[in-house]
Write a protein that holds these residues in place. Structure first.
Motif, PDB file in Angstrom:
ATOM      1  N   ASN A  38      43.092  38.374  29.125  1.00 35.46           N
ATOM      2  CA  ASN A  38      42.323  37.284  28.507  1.00 35.46           C
ATOM      3  C   ASN A  38      42.810  35.948  29.068  1.00 35.46           C
ATOM      4  N   PRO A  39      41.969  34.947  28.984  1.00 36.32           N
ATOM      5  CA  PRO A  39      42.237  33.667  29.656  1.00 36.32           C
ATOM      6  C   PRO A  39      43.592  33.061  29.304  1.00 36.32           C
ATOM      7  N   ARG A  40      43.929  33.019  28.045  1.00 35.22           N
ATOM      8  CA  ARG A  40      45.172  32.338  27.678  1.00 35.22           C
ATOM      9  C   ARG A  40      46.408  33.119  28.140  1.00 35.22           C
ATOM     10  N   GLY A  52      50.496  43.183  38.947  1.00 29.40           N
ATOM     11  CA  GLY A  52      49.527  44.198  39.363  1.00 29.40           C
ATOM     12  C   GLY A  52      48.116  43.896  38.897  1.00 29.40           C
ATOM     13  N   LEU A  53      47.781  42.607  38.877  1.00 29.20           N
ATOM     14  CA  LEU A  53      46.442  42.206  38.434  1.00 29.20           C
ATOM     15  C   LEU A  53      45.515  41.971  39.628  1.00 29.20           C
ATOM     16  N   ASP A  54      44.240  42.142  39.387  1.00 27.26           N
ATOM     17  CA  ASP A  54      43.239  41.886  40.416  1.00 27.26           C
ATOM     18  C   ASP A  54      42.868  40.402  40.370  1.00 27.26           C
ATOM     19  N   LEU A  55      43.443  39.629  41.271  1.00 23.91           N
ATOM     20  CA  LEU A  55      43.273  38.172  41.203  1.00 23.91           C
ATOM     21  C   LEU A  55      42.939  37.569  42.554  1.00 23.91           C
ATOM     22  N   GLU A  56      42.072  38.222  43.284  1.00 19.60           N
ATOM     23  CA  GLU A  56      41.791  37.716  44.621  1.00 19.60           C
ATOM     24  C   GLU A  56      40.948  36.462  44.567  1.00 19.60           C
ATOM     25  N   SER A  80      38.817  34.011  35.913  1.00 20.17           N
ATOM     26  CA  SER A  80      39.408  35.207  36.523  1.00 20.17           C
ATOM     27  C   SER A  80      39.851  36.264  35.520  1.00 20.17           C
ATOM     28  N   ALA A  81      39.950  35.899  34.264  1.00 20.35           N
ATOM     29  CA  ALA A  81      40.554  36.788  33.276  1.00 20.35           C
ATOM     30  C   ALA A  81      39.834  38.131  33.151  1.00 20.35           C
ATOM     31  N   LYS A  82      38.520  38.068  33.100  1.00 16.81           N
ATOM     32  CA  LYS A  82      37.769  39.299  32.870  1.00 16.81           C
ATOM     33  C   LYS A  82      38.019  40.305  33.990  1.00 16.81           C
TER      34      LYS A  82
END
Length: 546
Positions: free
Chosen positions: A61-63, A23-27, A54-56
């Motif tokens: 977070n990135p990792r 459910g992440l915003d990763l378009e 894209s993490a923010k």
RNA sequence: GCCCCUGUAGCUCAGCGGAUAGAGCGUCGCCCUCCGGAGGCGAAAGCGCAGGUUCGAGUCCUGCCAGGGGCACCA
């Protein structure tokens, strides 16, 4: 499909899967996935920063994001991928087996010199590159040659990258300078001193006795300009610069296009009369001052002609894009040209102006001044006679247009073996030498389909392959950034890698395994193709012997 | 004064916003019974200064300093 595209697609799929599941915003589109080849081999063969960028937005977070993506990528990775790892602040690094490079080699070889590295970034866009356009009042100088090499190489790169390219030279064969040229010629013919402000050059002295036309300054000037232009053409051809069009300024003026253009500007309320001259209200469009279009003596200014000319390029001949290459000494005319072209209804951005910074020469400890004004410009002809066309081209394409360059004639001429052109051409000559040697030994390349390219596992071989695999992207980048210099950098790198390979990887020596030799012969052929494409884009020859 | 470009190794120049900044020349060491040594391997040596943006700046932004170019009814 290229490895880069396969990886980008895989990363894209991974983002889609992770976004849906978590459910992440990763378009992000597949073509937006940034992939690079890490400089450090410990970081794998390919790397993407997608987790960091894209993490923010995804609210993580990135990792953490990278961990999710890596799990997905490990389950669905393209062929040849041996591991996917997280490193540093959130890089996702891919390690591949050598097979991807062997595939790339086969791809290059089956595509061939004609069709390899033809990225379609231009999509058939009709683009004109106008360059040099030096006034036909004297021989062209080294700066013209430098900027000319740029224009010509850019045109070649754009053509290879899917643009429909026209190269054009705008001939300033009208106006006061032609009359001045005529005046100077007539004075020379009569054995009188050249009038002040005239053209003093020796070339006119040798030309003058050949003129048998009337005592009319315009007629004499045009005659001289035509002859000088022939010389310029010959000089340019000697360094491989050929134009599709030599467009006459006089023809623009005589066609009435200048009046039409001024009328068009007048319709838009951008023209006014003052002090007997006709002015363009350039300040309305961002110029620092208004500009004269028609002088009080009735002559059109250079600007008026240039605007009519650019209207012709865009609105009559229908170029989608025009790239003008000028010397930095013409910087002053850019703002008014841009303003005028915009006033004529051309979208900003369709006209690109590239300014070449000054070129200076030193000869050992002695400075050689450049520039027509100083009257000490070095003719391009003189330089080419001195160091040769190939050295001229490659030297001029080693630095960017924006960089004012200095180079030492002595280092190129007297230590000619230290010239970078030889380093590159040596690679080409070695390939030629190898072909001759193979002939002597009756060694022939077998059909590609019968050769096991996977025998290429030496570091030297793999590095060479990596370089060759990059060429399509290098061409694309050079075209998009308008930086043919990138081709020069690539060619020099390729040559260096080939020398290393040549040193460590024998082919025709007696103890070499015949199957390995076959694979290496094809790698050499691929290098030949790469050099031919690269040097071809630069206008430098790829000799088979030196 | 205003506008454009540039400041990276001793010199000439590369360097896509990525993880340890590259090449050539120059300097100092190695490698020729080996397909062309016009080669290869290694060493020393660098982002003008100060802020800012960014997870991350040689790279983007601002200021300063320095150099080059341009500011015509010439082209």
């Amino acid at each position: 499909m290229a490895m880069r595209d396969q990886l980008a697609e895989a990363v894209h799929q991974a983002t889609v899967a992770v976004a849906a599941r978590e459910g992440l915003d990763l378009e992000i589109r597949a073509d937006q996935v940034h992939l690079e080849r890490p400089a450090n081999r410990e970081h794998g063969d390919w790397s993407t920063n997608i987790a960091m960028v894209s993490a923010k937005k995804a609210g993580t977070n990135p990792r953490a994001l990278a961990t999710l993506l890596v799990a997905e990528l490990e389950a669905h990775s393209p062929d040849h991928v041996t591991s996917v790892e997280i490193a540093g602040p959130g890089f996702i690094n891919f390690s591949l087996d050598g097979g991807w490079l062997h595939d790339a080699l086969a791809e290059l070889l089956t595509t061939g010199e004609e069709n390899y590295a033809r990225p379609d970034v231009g999509h058939g866009e009709k683009v004109m590159v106008e360059f040099i356009s030096a006034n036909p009042t004297g021989p062209i100088h080294v700066g013209n040659g430098w900027w000319g090499s740029y224009g010509d190489a850019l045109a070649r790169v754009l053509a290879r990258a899917g643009y429909q390219v026209t190269r054009e030279y705008y001939v300033n064969d009208t106006g006061g300078q032609i009359r001045t040229l005529g005046l100077s010629l007539l004075a020379r013919r009569a054995g009188e001193p050249v009038p002040e402000g005239g053209y003093q050059g020796e070339y006119l002295a040798s030309l003058a006795p050949l003129y048998d036309g009337p005592e009319d300054v315009t007629a004499a000037g045009r005659w001289a300009a035509e002859h000088i232009l022939e010389g310029i053409k010959a000089t340019l051809e000697s360094v491989g610069i050929v134009f599709d069009e030599w467009y006459s300024q006089a023809s623009i003026e005589e066609s009435g296009a200048v009046d039409e253009t001024i009328a068009l500007l007048a319709e838009k309320g951008l023209v006014f009369e003052q002090d007997g001259a006709t002015w363009f209200r350039a300040t309305e469009l961002g110029d620092v001052r208004d500009r004269v279009l028609r002088k009080s003596n009735g002559d059109a200014t250079y600007l008026a002609g240039d605007l009519a000319y650019h209207r012709n390029k865009f609105l009559i001949r229908g170029f989608d894009r025009v790239i003008d290459v000028f010397g930095a000494d013409h910087h002053g005319q850019v703002a008014s040209l841009m303003a005028g072209v915009e006033a004529l209804g051309v979208a900003p951005g369709q006209l690109e102006v590239k300014l070449g910074q000054m070129v200076s020469l030193v000869d050992g400890d002695e400075a050689v001044k450049m520039g027509k004004r100083a009257g000490t410009a070095i003719d391009l002809d003189t330089l080419v006679a001195d160091i040769g066309p190939d050295a001229t081209r490659i030297l001029s394409l080693m630095s960017t247009l924006d960089q004012a360059t200095t180079f030492d004639l002595a280092s190129v001429r007297e230590q000619s073996s230290e010239n970078p052109v030889y380093y590159v051409q040596m690679a080409s000559a070695r390939i030629g030498g190898m072909a001759r040697k193979a002939g002597e030994k009756s060694v022939k390349r077998r059909e590609l389909s019968e050769v096991d390219l996977s025998l290429l596992t030496h570091d030297r071989e793999l590095e060479l392959l990596r370089c060759l695999e990059e060429l399509p992207e290098v061409v694309a980048d050079a075209a998009i950034d308008r930086l043919p210099t990138k081709i020069t950098t690539w060619v020099r790198r390729l040559a260096g890698l080939f020398h290393g390979f040549y040193h460590d990887c024998p082919i025709l020596a007696d103890e070499v395994d015949p199957d390995l030799a076959q694979a290496r012969l094809w790698l050499v052929e691929a290098t030949r193709i790469g050099l031919a494409i690269g040097l071809g884009l630069l206008g430098v020859s790829a000799p088979e012997a030196m």
